[in-house]
Design an enzyme around this catalytic site. Sequence first.
Site, PDB file in Angstrom:
ATOM      1  CB  THR A  42      35.145  48.224  92.681  1.00 46.84           C
ATOM      2  OG1 THR A  42      36.442  47.741  92.295  1.00 46.84           O
ATOM      3  CG2 THR A  42      35.153  48.560  94.155  1.00 46.84           C
ATOM      4  N   GLY A  43      34.596  45.834  90.331  1.00 48.29           N
ATOM      5  CA  GLY A  43      34.626  45.593  88.879  1.00 48.29           C
ATOM      6  C   GLY A  43      33.311  44.990  88.386  1.00 48.29           C
ATOM      7  CB  ILE A  59      44.164  38.814  94.721  1.00 47.78           C
ATOM      8  CG1 ILE A  59      43.774  39.985  95.635  1.00 47.78           C
ATOM      9  CG2 ILE A  59      43.869  39.130  93.263  1.00 47.78           C
ATOM     10  CD1 ILE A  59      44.634  41.212  95.457  1.00 47.78           C
ATOM     11  CB  ALA A  79      43.098  42.916  92.259  1.00 48.02           C
ATOM     12  CB  SER A 121      49.625  54.708  94.161  1.00 46.02           C
ATOM     13  OG  SER A 121      49.030  55.957  94.401  1.00 46.02           O
ATOM     14  CE1 TYR A 145      45.277  52.513  96.925  1.00 49.26           C
ATOM     15  CE2 TYR A 145      46.660  54.467  96.768  1.00 49.26           C
ATOM     16  CZ  TYR A 145      46.003  53.421  96.161  1.00 49.26           C
ATOM     17  OH  TYR A 145      46.062  53.286  94.799  1.00 49.26           O
ATOM     18  CB  ILE A 188      37.738  62.892  86.363  1.00 52.55           C
ATOM     19  CG1 ILE A 188      38.900  63.888  86.534  1.00 52.55           C
ATOM     20  CG2 ILE A 188      37.116  62.981  84.958  1.00 52.55           C
ATOM     21  CD1 ILE A 188      39.947  63.864  85.446  1.00 52.55           C
ATOM     22  CB  ILE A 203      35.343  71.295  95.974  1.00 53.78           C
ATOM     23  CG1 ILE A 203      35.149  71.363  94.447  1.00 53.78           C
ATOM     24  CG2 ILE A 203      36.799  71.561  96.360  1.00 53.78           C
ATOM     25  CD1 ILE A 203      35.746  72.561  93.776  1.00 53.78           C
ATOM     26  NE  ARG A 211      45.119  64.002  94.399  1.00 51.43           N
ATOM     27  CZ  ARG A 211      45.222  64.712  95.514  1.00 51.43           C
ATOM     28  NH1 ARG A 211      45.867  65.868  95.510  1.00 51.43           N
ATOM     29  NH2 ARG A 211      44.705  64.274  96.646  1.00 51.43           N
TER      30      ARG A 211
HETATM   31  P1  NAD Z   1      39.002  49.501  90.278  1.00 49.44           P
HETATM   32  O1  NAD Z   1      38.376  49.476  91.644  1.00 49.44           O
HETATM   33  O2  NAD Z   1      38.175  49.909  89.123  1.00 49.44           O
HETATM   34  O3  NAD Z   1      39.655  48.099  89.960  1.00 49.44           O
HETATM   35  C1  NAD Z   1      40.094  47.206  90.947  1.00 49.44           C
HETATM   36  C2  NAD Z   1      39.606  45.814  90.557  1.00 49.44           C
HETATM   37  O4  NAD Z   1      40.114  44.887  91.524  1.00 49.44           O
HETATM   38  C3  NAD Z   1      38.082  45.673  90.570  1.00 49.44           C
HETATM   39  O5  NAD Z   1      37.662  44.968  89.430  1.00 49.44           O
HETATM   40  C4  NAD Z   1      37.785  44.894  91.839  1.00 49.44           C
HETATM   41  O6  NAD Z   1      36.596  44.137  91.746  1.00 49.44           O
HETATM   42  C5  NAD Z   1      39.036  44.045  91.955  1.00 49.44           C
HETATM   43  N1  NAD Z   1      39.356  43.621  93.324  1.00 49.44           N
HETATM   44  C6  NAD Z   1      39.414  44.389  94.437  1.00 49.44           C
HETATM   45  N2  NAD Z   1      39.759  43.647  95.496  1.00 49.44           N
HETATM   46  C7  NAD Z   1      39.930  42.381  95.034  1.00 49.44           C
HETATM   47  C8  NAD Z   1      40.294  41.148  95.645  1.00 49.44           C
HETATM   48  N3  NAD Z   1      40.552  41.069  96.972  1.00 49.44           N
HETATM   49  N4  NAD Z   1      40.374  40.036  94.882  1.00 49.44           N
HETATM   50  C9  NAD Z   1      40.121  40.106  93.535  1.00 49.44           C
HETATM   51  N5  NAD Z   1      39.773  41.230  92.905  1.00 49.44           N
HETATM   52  C10 NAD Z   1      39.689  42.362  93.645  1.00 49.44           C
HETATM   53  O7  NAD Z   1      40.293  50.436  90.435  1.00 49.44           O
HETATM   54  P2  NAD Z   1      41.291  51.024  89.353  1.00 49.44           P
HETATM   55  O8  NAD Z   1      41.176  52.496  89.421  1.00 49.44           O
HETATM   56  O9  NAD Z   1      41.136  50.331  88.052  1.00 49.44           O
HETATM   57  O10 NAD Z   1      42.708  50.631  90.005  1.00 49.44           O
HETATM   58  C11 NAD Z   1      43.533  49.608  89.483  1.00 49.44           C
HETATM   59  C12 NAD Z   1      44.878  49.638  90.198  1.00 49.44           C
HETATM   60  O11 NAD Z   1      45.533  50.882  89.968  1.00 49.44           O
HETATM   61  C13 NAD Z   1      44.796  49.519  91.728  1.00 49.44           C
HETATM   62  O12 NAD Z   1      45.875  48.732  92.177  1.00 49.44           O
HETATM   63  C14 NAD Z   1      44.950  50.945  92.220  1.00 49.44           C
HETATM   64  O13 NAD Z   1      45.446  51.011  93.540  1.00 49.44           O
HETATM   65  C15 NAD Z   1      45.930  51.470  91.208  1.00 49.44           C
HETATM   66  N6  NAD Z   1      45.914  52.917  91.037  1.00 49.44           N
HETATM   67  C16 NAD Z   1      44.798  53.521  90.551  1.00 49.44           C
HETATM   68  C17 NAD Z   1      44.819  54.901  90.357  1.00 49.44           C
HETATM   69  C18 NAD Z   1      43.617  55.648  89.824  1.00 49.44           C
HETATM   70  O14 NAD Z   1      43.700  56.864  89.733  1.00 49.44           O
HETATM   71  N7  NAD Z   1      42.538  54.986  89.454  1.00 49.44           N
HETATM   72  C19 NAD Z   1      45.988  55.637  90.644  1.00 49.44           C
HETATM   73  C20 NAD Z   1      47.075  54.971  91.196  1.00 49.44           C
HETATM   74  C21 NAD Z   1      47.051  53.604  91.356  1.00 49.44           C
HETATM   75  C1  UD1 Z   2      43.653  58.610  93.491  1.00 51.92           C
HETATM   76  C2  UD1 Z   2      43.243  57.142  93.411  1.00 51.92           C
HETATM   77  C3  UD1 Z   2      44.230  56.317  94.177  1.00 51.92           C
HETATM   78  C4  UD1 Z   2      45.604  56.596  93.584  1.00 51.92           C
HETATM   79  C5  UD1 Z   2      45.955  58.080  93.660  1.00 51.92           C
HETATM   80  C6  UD1 Z   2      47.266  58.407  92.948  1.00 51.92           C
HETATM   81  C7  UD1 Z   2      40.877  56.658  93.209  1.00 51.92           C
HETATM   82  C8  UD1 Z   2      39.594  56.505  93.918  1.00 51.92           C
HETATM   83  N1  UD1 Z   2      41.919  56.969  93.987  1.00 51.92           N
HETATM   84  O1  UD1 Z   2      43.611  59.036  94.866  1.00 51.92           O
HETATM   85  O2  UD1 Z   2      43.903  54.940  94.054  1.00 51.92           O
HETATM   86  O3  UD1 Z   2      46.564  55.811  94.182  1.00 51.92           O
HETATM   87  O4  UD1 Z   2      44.941  58.808  92.973  1.00 51.92           O
HETATM   88  O5  UD1 Z   2      47.507  59.768  93.002  1.00 51.92           O
HETATM   89  O6  UD1 Z   2      40.953  56.538  92.009  1.00 51.92           O
HETATM   90  N2  UD1 Z   2      37.779  65.275  95.592  1.00 51.92           N
HETATM   91  C9  UD1 Z   2      36.845  66.262  95.732  1.00 51.92           C
HETATM   92  N3  UD1 Z   2      35.541  65.928  95.562  1.00 51.92           N
HETATM   93  C10 UD1 Z   2      35.135  64.659  95.244  1.00 51.92           C
HETATM   94  C11 UD1 Z   2      36.103  63.661  95.094  1.00 51.92           C
HETATM   95  C12 UD1 Z   2      37.423  64.011  95.290  1.00 51.92           C
HETATM   96  O7  UD1 Z   2      37.173  67.411  96.009  1.00 51.92           O
HETATM   97  O8  UD1 Z   2      33.910  64.454  95.081  1.00 51.92           O
HETATM   98  C13 UD1 Z   2      39.195  65.635  95.786  1.00 51.92           C
HETATM   99  C14 UD1 Z   2      39.874  64.812  96.870  1.00 51.92           C
HETATM  100  O9  UD1 Z   2      39.726  65.380  98.140  1.00 51.92           O
HETATM  101  C15 UD1 Z   2      41.324  64.836  96.396  1.00 51.92           C
HETATM  102  C16 UD1 Z   2      41.205  64.911  94.865  1.00 51.92           C
HETATM  103  O10 UD1 Z   2      39.892  65.351  94.576  1.00 51.92           O
HETATM  104  O11 UD1 Z   2      41.978  65.970  96.873  1.00 51.92           O
HETATM  105  C17 UD1 Z   2      41.423  63.570  94.182  1.00 51.92           C
HETATM  106  O12 UD1 Z   2      40.621  62.601  94.852  1.00 51.92           O
HETATM  107  P1  UD1 Z   2      40.419  61.126  94.267  1.00 51.92           P
HETATM  108  O13 UD1 Z   2      39.963  61.184  92.868  1.00 51.92           O
HETATM  109  O14 UD1 Z   2      39.594  60.374  95.252  1.00 51.92           O
HETATM  110  O15 UD1 Z   2      41.890  60.593  94.194  1.00 51.92           O
HETATM  111  P2  UD1 Z   2      43.146  60.509  95.188  1.00 51.92           P
HETATM  112  O16 UD1 Z   2      42.732  60.540  96.614  1.00 51.92           O
HETATM  113  O17 UD1 Z   2      44.136  61.503  94.698  1.00 51.92           O
END
Ligand code: NAD
Ligand code: UD1
Length: 325
Positions: A42-43, A59, A79, A121, A145, A188, A203, A211
């Site tokens: 995804t990166g 990884i 990751a 998370s 997850y 977002i 939605i 959130r």
């Molecule tokens: P992202 O998908 O943008 O980043 C994940 C990265 O990991 C990507 O670059 C992807 O290519 C890489 N990756 C995935 N699987 C891999 C593998 N098997 N080997 C090597 N690389 C791999 O996601 P993000 O939003 O930046 O999330 C980063 C971390 O934060 C994750 O651990 C996620 O669970 C955690 N997290 C994110 C949120 C959020 O709201 N975005 C909230 C809570 C926790």
């Molecule tokens: C997100 C993160 C997850 C993280 C968690 C921590 C992503 C993809 N997921 O999960 O890795 O651990 O926060 O709280 O970044 N929604 C809509 N319409 C849409 C998309 C989403 O209504 O088009 C709603 C979803 O049903 C959910 C909320 O928005 O209720 C947030 O969804 P999402 O951004 O996917 O995040 P989480 O599932 O909370």
Amino acid sequence: MNSPTIRDQTILVTGGAGFIGSHITDALVPHNDVRVLDDFSTGHRRNLPDEVRTIEGDIGDPIALQEAARGVDIIFHQAALVSVTQSVDDPRTSNRTNLDSTVLILEQARQEDARVVLASSAAIYGHPNELPVSERTPPDPTSPYGIQKLAIDQYARLYDELYDLPAVALRYFNVYGPRQQGPYSGVISTFLEQAQEGDPLTIDGDGEQTRDFVHVSDVVRANLLAATTDRTGEAYNIGTGESATILELAEIIREVTDSNSTIVHEPPRAGDVRHSQADISKASKQLGFEPRISLEAGIQSLGTAEPIESAVDDEVELPSIDSRG
Ligand code: NAD
Ligand code: UD1
């Protein structure tokens, strides 16, 4: 408290080409030798600064991991397969990446005598019995997850305790900011794209779910604080302490982008968390973490491409959040 500066360290950022990992990488590159291990699932390469040594690999591949981690002082483990829905659809694949591979990383860190900061998370709290949730609130995950993140969060504590490996788990709430994109990314970025295209905002369910949205620059600072704290073997909530409903979020996004997009309701998601809001007093007291970007200011800067620095005090040193992507 300003961002601590980390200098002259050899650092591995797993998932460093992704959304959060690339911002952590940017903050570290000026003063350290930084490597990124990423499979680019995804990166994107465009998220990475030129100075970074990139190892393309999984990884879960011990050879790639060994090469990436050789001689490192600190590992920021980002990751993962981040989509809750994907984990509901395919728990085995997400378990392998999110849990099994994290144990490999902790083992590698032991060999290198490296400190670990890992991404846990808010999903571990699931349906909590109180709000806001503190680190003492009993976890009750609603998705594979959430279970995987709970397990690695506990592994971090245990590695610190059993093997004297300094490890910190950061329980991120819902992170947003520049470079978040793609079909499995957060609400977002999805709403912003829909609003900018004039498409309906989709939605899931009634939109009354809540959130705690935290800006990526605040999350980067939390990582730097976690990498320099003496209070290891601990997990910390990283959010803002405020929450918004998904309906309120849709309204803010329509306003900021001046969009005429309508709102459509889809069926609720399986495994979706209903309410989420962080109590951040532990991170505040023990790490000195304070979020600086309000949801409105953060969305304003994303929706209008205004630099976020304009939304905060000039005195404040922010990790770079320029958008290469
Ligand atoms: P992202 O998908 O943008 O980043 C994940 C990265 O990991 C990507 O670059 C992807 O290519 C890489 N990756 C995935 N699987 C891999 C593998 N098997 N080997 C090597 N690389 C791999 O996601 P993000 O939003 O930046 O999330 C980063 C971390 O934060 C994750 O651990 C996620 O669970 C955690 N997290 C994110 C949120 C959020 O709201 N975005 C909230 C809570 C926790
Ligand atoms: C997100 C993160 C997850 C993280 C968690 C921590 C992503 C993809 N997921 O999960 O890795 O651990 O926060 O709280 O970044 N929604 C809509 N319409 C849409 C998309 C989403 O209504 O088009 C709603 C979803 O049903 C959910 C909320 O928005 O209720 C947030 O969804 P999402 O951004 O996917 O995040 P989480 O599932 O909370």
